[in-house]
Design an enzyme around this catalytic site. Sequence first.
Site, PDB file in Angstrom:
ATOM      1  N   ARG A 137      -4.097   3.787   4.595  1.00 47.38           N
ATOM      2  CA  ARG A 137      -3.060   3.231   3.738  1.00 47.38           C
ATOM      3  C   ARG A 137      -3.679   2.875   2.389  1.00 47.38           C
ATOM      4  O   ARG A 137      -4.806   2.399   2.347  1.00 47.38           O
ATOM      5  CB  ARG A 137      -2.604   1.951   4.445  1.00 47.38           C
ATOM      6  CG  ARG A 137      -1.388   1.296   3.970  1.00 47.38           C
ATOM      7  CD  ARG A 137      -0.954   0.267   5.020  1.00 47.38           C
ATOM      8  NE  ARG A 137       0.065   0.857   5.862  1.00 47.38           N
ATOM      9  CZ  ARG A 137       1.362   0.891   5.543  1.00 47.38           C
ATOM     10  NH1 ARG A 137       1.795   0.366   4.430  1.00 47.38           N
ATOM     11  NH2 ARG A 137       2.236   1.454   6.349  1.00 47.38           N
ATOM     12  N   GLU A 173      11.612   5.451   5.756  1.00 55.38           N
ATOM     13  CA  GLU A 173      12.700   4.750   6.422  1.00 55.38           C
ATOM     14  C   GLU A 173      13.581   4.186   5.303  1.00 55.38           C
ATOM     15  O   GLU A 173      13.082   3.462   4.446  1.00 55.38           O
ATOM     16  CB  GLU A 173      12.112   3.612   7.268  1.00 55.38           C
ATOM     17  CG  GLU A 173      13.098   2.986   8.191  1.00 55.38           C
ATOM     18  CD  GLU A 173      12.467   1.885   9.046  1.00 55.38           C
ATOM     19  OE1 GLU A 173      13.228   1.049   9.532  1.00 55.38           O
ATOM     20  OE2 GLU A 173      11.230   1.856   9.202  1.00 55.38           O
ATOM     21  N   LYS A 214       7.692  -3.117   2.053  1.00 59.61           N
ATOM     22  CA  LYS A 214       9.101  -3.194   1.675  1.00 59.61           C
ATOM     23  C   LYS A 214       9.719  -4.523   2.106  1.00 59.61           C
ATOM     24  O   LYS A 214      10.539  -5.091   1.387  1.00 59.61           O
ATOM     25  CB  LYS A 214       9.878  -2.062   2.357  1.00 59.61           C
ATOM     26  CG  LYS A 214       9.817  -0.758   1.595  1.00 59.61           C
ATOM     27  CD  LYS A 214      10.617   0.318   2.305  1.00 59.61           C
ATOM     28  CE  LYS A 214       9.827   0.892   3.456  1.00 59.61           C
ATOM     29  NZ  LYS A 214      10.430   2.063   4.084  1.00 59.61           N
TER      30      LYS A 214
END
Length: 557
Positions: free
Chosen positions: A262, A38, A272
Amino acid sequence: MATEETKETKSLNFIEEIIENDLSNGKYDSIITRFPPEPNGYLHIGHASSIVLNFGLTERYKGYTNLRFDDTNPVTEETEYVEAIKEDIRWLGFEWENELYASDYFDTLYSYAVILIEKGLAYVDDSSSDEIARQKGTPTTPGMDSPFRSRTSAENLALFERMKAGEFPDGSKTLRAKIDMAHPNMLMRDPVLYRIKHARHHRTGDKWKIYPMYDFAHGQSDSIEKVTHSLCTLEFVPHRELYNWLIENLGIYPSHQYEFARRNVNHTITSKRKLMQLVNEKYVSGWDDPRMPTVAGMRRRGYTPEAIRDFVERIGVSKRENSVDLSLLEFCVREHLNKIALRRMVVLDPLKIVITNFPEGETEICRSENNPEDPSSGDREVPFTREILIEKDDFMENPPKKYHRLSPGQHVRLKSAYIIRCDEVIRDAEGEITEVRCSYIENSKSGQDTSGVAAKATLHWVSAAHAIPVEVRLYDRLFLVENPSEGEGDFKDHINPASLKTVTGYAEPALATDSPGAHFQFLRLGYFYADKDSAPGRLIFNRTTTLRDNFAKTVQK
Ligand code: ATP
Ligand code: MG
């Protein structure tokens, strides 16, 4: 540490097993993966794992990887991030087959939504987001049907069309899939597919007033691109059912989603959103601050792509959440830099040494290996003169027993030059040591030493007359605790106040002409890399890492 095995004998991870099976039983001839960032921030070490995984698979097996920007949320995405992400992937050593944007599929996605409405599998709901949340029920109790669930297809089609035309305000309507409000998987209880948002999009501008939700974009984009293996992190496990439901009911290409854990790294942050706070609130100088776990920060600090790829391969792919210590990444960085870094001498905290039996005004050229690990790297000239600088803490006037560095009467070797002996300590009126007088042993030159004098330590040094002042930025970990995001309070409460220390160093002259992109080992001090703010005549070096892992000793006690 995940594995001690070498690359050749390494067993397959579970994703490689799936792929090898799919290829050998003829399900696919070749594979397609995608990396779907993203564009709402810079890539970090967690993304680097995902990149190495996705691109690594299509390097190993026949196929390719797409770069797909997941830009379905119009309010957060920016072109700056798109460019930074591309630069970072290329720097890591990968090239994508196609550069794609989920927003390029908005028309197709809209037509898919229409198909679902026509099949009676989606409806326009006037419920507010609070009402929708209340209708959902709980994991142990079924939800309730929305009062708008029984609208006819024709009615839904007309309303959806008007949503698209921008006739309704934000939040007043949604498009929902019509699945089952009592479904054991909460995500299957009529999930929202589209929401109204009157916002400008970085690529489609003002064209759209409705935007698809993640679940109605991701799998469909995979399918449009004929992605065979869509890899994502574990939090998407419950989404897989919806992913498959949508693909089946739309009758489109059956991409498959596989989940892996993850990769979290201790002593740092891999989110982020939180990294953005550090940037916006000026805890760091920017996304590429060398203390940031971003790819851009690691690059600026002097980490190498080889080291990052090595790290990712060592931690492997897992189905269980686990945390890897930052020390492992630093270990990989040292391993690689040891092989490629040019050895140079820089003194950070100088003490003047006068070699009384060396003639004034004379310069003797010594030669020193650029890298003993790499004979092809050659050697360089290092000037030796009467006045030299060594580190203050390499001298002690009243040393303890086992101190082998310079002290009165003691011999030490100056790297690639001579053995010297300390004769006299000179002080100023305040009692501060201003210089140390030594004599050198004439026949003790490195490589041709016939003196028979034993020196127990070798010190780095620079000729005072030739030394060039350079700015040296010494970094330490940005966070003092293992898991800054855990426990009470704000993750920023755990920031290490001493994570950056700037000092002036005195460098041997070779550094003035070395290539700006070179990696260095400053002898006995660590690995260093020229900062991007560096310029000829004003050199700035970032300490990439120390030579050994001394974090545990100094901070964690
Ligand atoms: P963040 O929370 O930092 O924004 P994200 O997962 O939302 O992370 P995306 O840009 O959506 O970031 O992620 C792009 C890809 O990188 C996704 O496939 C995601 O699963 C993967 N990814 C992100 N963080 C990690 C991580 N820590 N370990 C492994 N993969 C990750
Ligand atoms: Mg995200």
